[in-house]
Scaffold this active site. Structure first.
Site, short mmCIF file in Angstrom:
data_model
loop_
_atom_site.label_atom_id
_atom_site.label_comp_id
_atom_site.label_asym_id
_atom_site.label_seq_id
_atom_site.Cartn_x
_atom_site.Cartn_y
_atom_site.Cartn_z
N ARG A 1 0.86 -1.19 0.00
CA ARG A 1 0.00 0.00 0.00
C ARG A 1 0.89 1.23 0.00
O ARG A 1 1.58 1.50 0.98
CB ARG A 1 -0.91 -0.01 1.23
CG ARG A 1 -1.75 1.25 1.32
CD ARG A 1 -2.59 1.35 2.57
NE ARG A 1 -3.25 2.66 2.60
CZ ARG A 1 -3.28 3.45 3.67
NH1 ARG A 1 -2.74 3.05 4.81
NH2 ARG A 1 -3.86 4.63 3.61
N HIS B 1 -2.90 10.97 0.53
CA HIS B 1 -2.36 10.73 1.88
C HIS B 1 -1.65 12.00 2.34
O HIS B 1 -0.46 12.00 2.63
CB HIS B 1 -1.41 9.52 1.88
CG HIS B 1 -1.17 8.96 3.25
ND1 HIS B 1 -1.30 7.62 3.55
CD2 HIS B 1 -0.78 9.56 4.41
CE1 HIS B 1 -1.00 7.43 4.83
NE2 HIS B 1 -0.67 8.57 5.37
N GLU C 1 -3.49 -0.11 8.22
CA GLU C 1 -2.31 0.25 9.00
C GLU C 1 -2.44 -0.29 10.42
O GLU C 1 -3.51 -0.15 11.02
CB GLU C 1 -2.11 1.77 9.11
CG GLU C 1 -1.67 2.46 7.88
CD GLU C 1 -1.57 3.96 8.06
OE1 GLU C 1 -1.30 4.43 9.19
OE2 GLU C 1 -1.79 4.69 7.08
C1 GCO Z 1 -1.57 7.77 10.12
C2 GCO Z 1 -0.85 7.91 8.91
C3 GCO Z 1 0.57 7.49 8.91
C4 GCO Z 1 1.31 7.66 10.22
C5 GCO Z 1 1.13 6.46 11.11
C6 GCO Z 1 1.92 6.60 12.41
O1 GCO Z 1 -2.25 6.75 10.24
O2 GCO Z 1 -1.51 8.68 10.93
O3 GCO Z 1 -1.52 7.17 7.90
O4 GCO Z 1 1.05 8.37 7.94
O5 GCO Z 1 2.69 7.82 9.97
O6 GCO Z 1 -0.19 6.36 11.49
O7 GCO Z 1 1.49 7.75 13.08
#
Ligand code: GCO
Length: 449
Positions: free
Chosen positions: A77, A121, A355
């Site tokens: 991703r 993003h 994530e």
């Molecule tokens: C988020 C973002 C990521 C961050 C990760 C760690 O979820 O905030 O997608 O870019 O880097 O979460 O904070």
């Protein structure tokens, strides 16, 4: 020791984002974005660090694709940088930008890796922010134009689309709490941005359906679903309000449920809904993405208009001082499966963890190893929850670890390491950590907790 058991078609991936890993901010025809600007603002980012070089994935993507393949990951991703595709935000397409993402996807496919592209993003072209960014309703048409170019130029090499990453962070970290670009602290701006991000998602999905492309499309949220601190009614109410203000404001309109009444009553006229907006937002999606790091407890606090959430003192924390709360992931996945059940007439709405991971103070030993035991433990606890909820009928179809590489952690700069692969930011040398080998074994069916 119990073995971790996942479906054979479970999609194992790693995740990154353009501004956090690509670097090459002045190469390949890329335009300025709001994080280039924000990073130059004194005090905005730790030690004035920025994404100018980051992990240099713009040039080193073949090495990173090979590392993913060696570890057995099935999907990558990444995000497409809007300023690489449309340097001015609109208008002239930058062919070098298109070419980069085609090279990246071709290299991933050559390594047998599925491509999951996040269209946005957080690296908004600066010219669009100069017009008001996400607070200006015209951003919806700009995002629609940008998404259509992504579909037409990359539709044949992208296997899965995510419209937008974390509307909460875009609207609230960027316009309410001011800790992310563009750095405002303004409730009216934040709620307008929230609505326009929701609309942009819907517009992008609506255009996607016209392309005839078959890859699934969805959105990624970072739901905040705190538990009440106690069973007192006022703490339960605080948890409900926090979930409504921080999460349901984004998820419910996209699922066709409109904005929660508790919000439209609490903030009358601050969510600038016009006729047709809610129908635009509620375009049927093929999956929902969840980014989970931790959850909190919520307690009534009359001093806080958004109610008070906090970390119970007994909980372990990561290098971000975020609590380790696998039970929170269980609660959140069960909640999301429940609120999305039957939506758009689908018997089940597939969910992907897009994530999950943690920051640790990682050290490379003299033998070139990184024994990130805390991260392995964190992953074991959260993957155990994933294996369990799948058995309980939650349609969880995949898991992307955040992150493939240590990278630019926004306002923290390079001080917080989330990667399963260590990056020496002086030499850009990549070193797989123990957690990478733990995930390799888990993907192969030998993970344990
Ligand atoms: C988020 C973002 C990521 C961050 C990760 C760690 O979820 O905030 O997608 O870019 O880097 O979460 O904070």
């Amino acid at each position: 020791m119990e073995k971790m058991v996942f479906p054979t078609d479970f999609l194992w991936g790693t995740a990154t984002a353009s501004y956090q890993v690509e670097g090459a901010v002045r190469d390949g025809g890329r335009g300025e974005c709001i994080w280039d600007t924000f990073s130059r603002k004194p005090g905005a980012v730790y030690a004035g660090e920025n994404g100018n070089v980051a992990c240099d994935q713009y040039n080193r993507y073949p090495e990173d694709a090979a590392l993913m393949a060696d570890l057995g990951f099935k999907s990558y991703r990444f995000s497409i940088a809007w300023p690489r595709i449309l340097p001015e935000g609109r208008g002239k397409v930058n062919k070098e930008g298109i070419a980069y993402y085609r090279r990246l996807c071709d290299e991933l496919h050559k390594n047998g890796i599925h491509t999951c592209a996040t269209i946005y993003h957080w690296d908004l072209p600066q010219p669009l922010e100069d017009e008001g960014g996400w607070t200006n309703r015209s951003i919806v048409e700009a995002f629609e134009e940008y998404a259509k170019i992504c579909y037409s130029e990359l539709g044949d090499v992208v296997d899965m689309w995510i419209t937008i990453n974390e509307p909460y962070c875009i609207a609230y970290l960027g316009y309410l709490h001011g800790v992310h670009a563009p750095g405002y602290r303004d409730q009216k701006k934040a709620l307008a941005a929230a609505h326009h991000v929701n609309m942009a998602h819907g517009a992008a999905v609506k255009e996607y359906r016209k392309t005839g492309l078959k890859a699934p499309i969805g959105i990624t949220w970072n739901p905040i679903t705190p538990r009440p601190a106690t069973n007192k009614p006022e703490d339960r109410e605080a948890a409900d309000f926090s979930r409504a203000f921080n999460t349901e404001i984004f998820i419910f309109p996209c699922l066709g449920k409109g904005y929660p009444e508790i919000l439209t009553k609490s903030f009358p006229d601050l969510i600038p809904v016009k006729s047709g907006d809610l129908e635009l937002i509620a375009q049927p999606v093929d999956f929902l993405g969840v980014n989970f790091y931790n959850d909190y407890a919520a307690a009534a606090d009359s001093g806080s208009p958004y109610k008070h959430s906090f970390k119970p003192p007994w909980q372990d924390t990561t290098a971000m001082d975020w609590p380790v709360t696998p039970a929170g992931l269980e609660r959140q996945l069960l909640w999301l499966a429940e609120v999305s059940k039957g939506v758009f007439g689908k018997a089940e709405m597939p969910i992907y963890i897009t994530e999950n991971g943690c920051a640790c103070d990682d050290i490379v030993t003299h033998k070139g190893r990184v024994h990130d035991k805390e991260r392995v433990k964190y992953l074991q606890l959260h993957l155990a929850v994933c294996a369990d909820v799948i058995k309980r009928g939650v349609p969880l179809k995949g898991y992307y670890v955040w992150s493939l590489l240590d990278n630019f952690e926004w306002a923290y700069g390079y001080t917080k390491r989330f990667g399963i692969i260590h990056v020496d930011f002086k030499t850009l040398k990549r070193t797989p950590k123990d957690s990478a080998y733990f995930l390799r074994d888990t993907i192969a069916g030998y993970g344990e907790w």
